[in-house]
Design an enzyme around this catalytic site. Structure first.
Site, PDB file in Angstrom:
ATOM      1  N   SER A 187      -6.241  64.284  18.175  1.00  0.00           N
ATOM      2  CA  SER A 187      -7.680  64.521  18.312  1.00  0.00           C
ATOM      3  C   SER A 187      -8.301  65.252  17.135  1.00  0.00           C
ATOM      4  O   SER A 187      -9.490  65.119  16.893  1.00  0.00           O
ATOM      5  CB  SER A 187      -7.957  65.267  19.610  1.00  0.00           C
ATOM      6  N   HIS A 215      -7.686  60.170  24.038  1.00  0.00           N
ATOM      7  CA  HIS A 215      -8.695  59.718  23.069  1.00  0.00           C
ATOM      8  C   HIS A 215      -8.544  58.234  22.733  1.00  0.00           C
ATOM      9  O   HIS A 215      -9.252  57.734  21.852  1.00  0.00           O
ATOM     10  CB  HIS A 215      -8.620  60.546  21.779  1.00  0.00           C
ATOM     11  N   LYS A 246     -13.486  61.726  29.274  1.00  0.00           N
ATOM     12  CA  LYS A 246     -13.988  61.351  27.942  1.00  0.00           C
ATOM     13  C   LYS A 246     -14.667  59.979  28.066  1.00  0.00           C
ATOM     14  O   LYS A 246     -15.774  59.893  28.577  1.00  0.00           O
ATOM     15  CB  LYS A 246     -12.849  61.379  26.922  1.00  0.00           C
TER      16      LYS A 246
HETATM   17  C1  LIG Z   1      -5.031  64.623  23.975  1.00  0.00           C
HETATM   18  C2  LIG Z   1      -5.664  65.346  25.119  1.00  0.00           C
HETATM   19  N1  LIG Z   1      -4.971  65.509  26.254  1.00  0.00           N
HETATM   20  C3  LIG Z   1      -5.502  66.150  27.312  1.00  0.00           C
HETATM   21  C4  LIG Z   1      -6.769  66.673  27.271  1.00  0.00           C
HETATM   22  C5  LIG Z   1      -7.313  67.395  28.466  1.00  0.00           C
HETATM   23  O1  LIG Z   1      -8.210  66.572  29.139  1.00  0.00           O
HETATM   24  P1  LIG Z   1      -8.973  67.094  30.434  1.00  0.00           P
HETATM   25  O2  LIG Z   1     -10.308  67.562  29.957  1.00  0.00           O
HETATM   26  O3  LIG Z   1      -9.062  65.918  31.349  1.00  0.00           O
HETATM   27  O4  LIG Z   1      -8.152  68.190  31.011  1.00  0.00           O
HETATM   28  C6  LIG Z   1      -7.532  66.523  26.121  1.00  0.00           C
HETATM   29  C7  LIG Z   1      -8.892  67.109  26.064  1.00  0.00           C
HETATM   30  O5  LIG Z   1      -9.322  67.711  25.128  1.00  0.00           O
HETATM   31  C8  LIG Z   1      -6.973  65.845  25.005  1.00  0.00           C
HETATM   32  O6  LIG Z   1      -7.665  65.697  23.874  1.00  0.00           O
END
Ligand SMILES: Cc1ncc(COP(=O)(O)O)c(C=O)c1O
Length: 399
Positions: A187, A215, A246
Site C-alpha cells: 500500500s 488494495h 476500500k
Molecule cells: C493491506 C491491508 N490489509 C488490511 C487492512 C485493514 O483493513 P480494514 O480497514 O478492513 O481493517 C488494510 C487497510 O489499511 C490494508 O491496507
C-alpha cells in the site's frame, strides 16, 4: 484517573507535535467521492481515499444499505453462533468467494480482524509463518499474535526477495505447516507481490500461500477480481484475505477466502468470530451490493485503470518522480518527512487532499505524498489536481 498517567500522555502528545508527527483529523461533511466538503475548507478533491471504484456514494449501494437496515434492524446483538446469523452474511460470503475465486469465505468486522484471526487460529507450535518485510501492520500484528498465543515460529523475508524466501522455506522443511503471507498490492509503494514466483515456490515447498488483497480487490484484473486475476492465477491462491472497507463500498469489514474446511475451521475456532459481534447487516447488504455492482460493471475497473494511467503520465510530464507501477496508488517521493508534510499542507490549501507519509511509516529519506486515484474522478478533477501539483511543485522547487 491517575494524574501521573494523564501527565505522561500529555507530555508524549506534546512530543508528537514537536517532532512533527502529530496527526490532525480533517472532518468531512459529505460522502466520500471525487470531491467532498471539508469542514472549514469547503470543497476539496480527494486523492487519498481507497474509494477506488467510487462505490461509497453509489446510489445502488446506499439503497441496499438502507434496505438492510429496514429488513434486519441495526445490528446482530451478539456473536453469530450464539444468537443466529443473518442470511445476508451467507449471501455476502458466497459473493466474496465467487469474486476472488475460492470455494468459500468468512466475513469479519474488518480485514484487520480477518488477518489477526487467521494464523493464530489455524497454526500451532509445530508451524511457521513467513511474512514479507513490507507487509501491512495487520499482518505484522497477526504474526505477533500467532507467535504469542499459538506458539508458532515467525520469520520475515526480505521484501519480494524470492531467493531469501526460498532459503527460509528450505530451512523450515521440518515444520508441519509453512504459511507464507504477503500483501497483493503493497500500500505504501503501489507495487505488486511477485505472485507467479510465490505460487511456484509455495508449491515446491508445500507451503500455504496467503495473499492480503485489500488494495487489489475491485482494482486489479480485467473484472476487478484482484491480484490473482491480474496474473492469470484465479483459483490458484490458497487463501485470500481482503477488506470491504476500500473498493467494495468502503464501509467496513473484511473476509478470509479459501477452502470450505478453512472457513468452517475459522467459524469453529477463530476468537474474533466466537467472542465478537458479526458485521452489521447494513454493512453486509451494502457490501454485497458493491460486489454485485462490480460484477455487473467491469467498465468501472477500466475507468479506474485509465484514470490512474493518465494521472501517472501527467505527473511525469510535470517533472515529478512517481514510483513506477500499474496500480492506482501513485506515491511521489520527496525525501525528508518535513517536505512531504509541507507539500500535503500546500496542496490542501489549493483544494487537493492528499496525505504525506514519512519515517517510520516509510524508510528514512523516502517520505512521500501518496496519491490514490478513483474511478469517480473525472478528467476535470484530475486536471485540477495536477494544476495544484504544478503550482506547489514550482513553489517548493521540486519541478
Ligand atoms: C493491506 C491491508 N490489509 C488490511 C487492512 C485493514 O483493513 P480494514 O480497514 O478492513 O481493517 C488494510 C487497510 O489499511 C490494508 O491496507
Amino acid at each position: 484517573m491517575s494524574s501521573a498517567f494523564e501527565q505522561r500522555l500529555e507530555h508524549e502528545l506534546e512530543q508528537f507535535i514537536n517532532d512533527g508527527v502529530y496527526k490532525r483529523l480533517n472532518y468531512l461533511e459529505t460522502p466520500q467521492d471525487a470531491r467532498v466538503t471539508m469542514e472549514d475548507r469547503g470543497e476539496v478533491i480527494i486523492l487519498s481515499s481507497n474509494n477506488y471504484l467510487g462505490l461509497c456514494n453509489e446510489p445502488e449501494v446506499i439503497a441496499a444499505g438502507k434496505a438492510g437496515l429496514e429488513r434486519y434492524g441495526a445490528g446482530t446483538a451478539s456473536v453469530r453462533f450464539i444468537c443466529g446469523t443473518y442470511t445476508v452474511h451467507r449471501a455476502l460470503e458466497a459473493a466474496c468467494a465467487r469474486l476472488v475465486g475460492t470455494a468459500a469465505s468468512l466475513s469479519f468486522v474488518s480485514a484487520w480482524n480477518a488477518n489477526e484471526a487467521l494464523p493464530a487460529t489455524v497454526l500451532g507450535e509445530r508451524d511457521i509463518v513467513l511474512s514479507d518485510q513490507l507487509n501491512h501492520a495487520s499482518i505484522i500484528d497477526a504474526g505477533r499474535l500467532a507467535k504469542s498465543i499459538a506458539k508458532c515460529e515467525t520469520a520475515v523475508y526480505r521484501h519480494a526477495d524470492m531467493a531469501d524466501l526460498d532459503a527460509k522455506l528450505a530451512a523450515a522443511r521440518d515444520r508441519r505447516t509453512r504459511m507464507v503471507i504477503t500483501d497483493g498490492v503493497f500500500s505504501m509503494e503501489g507495487s505488486l507481490a511477485p505472485l507467479p514466483a510465490l505460487v511456484e515456490l509455495c508449491r515446491r515447498h508445500d507451503a500455504v500461500l496467503v495473499v492480503d488483497d485489500s488494495h487489489g480487490t475491485g482494482v486489479l484484473g480485467e473484472h476487478g477480481r484482484g491480484t490473482a486475476e491480474h496474473f492469470g492465477l484465479l483459483g490458484e491462491i490458497d487463501v485470500i484475505t481482503s477488506t470491504l472497507g476500500k473498493a467494495l463500498g468502503g464501509a467496513a469489514g473484511g473476509f478470509v477466502a479459501g477452502s470450505a474446511a478453512l472457513c468452517d475451521y475459522l467459524t469453529q475456532r477463530a476468537r474474533p468470530q466466537l467472542f465478537s459481534n458479526a458485521l452489521p447487516p447494513t454493512v453486509a447488504t451494502s457490501a454485497l451490493a458493491s460486489v454485485e455492482f462490480l460484477e455487473a460493471h467491469p467498465e468501472r475497473v477500466a475507468t479506474l485503470r485509465d484514470n490512474a494511467a493518465y494521472f501517472r503520465a501527467q505527473l511525469l510530464e510535470l517533472g515529478f518522480r512517481p514510483l513506477p507501477g500499474e496500480t492506482p496508488i501513485i506515491p511521489v517521493i520527496l525525501g525528508e518527512t518535513a517536505a512531504a508534510i509541507r507539500m500535503s499542507e500546500l496542496l490542501l490549501a489549493e483544494g487537493v487532499f492528499v496525505t504525506g507519509f514519512g519515517y517510520p511509516v516509510v524508510p528514512q529519506g523516502e517520505a512521500r505524498v501518496r496519491c490514490q486515484i478513483s474511478a469517480a474522478h473525472t478528467r476535470d478533477d484530475l486536471d485540477q489536481a495536477l494544476a495544484a501539483f504544478r503550482k506547489v511543485g514550482e513553489k517548493l522547487a521540486l519541478i
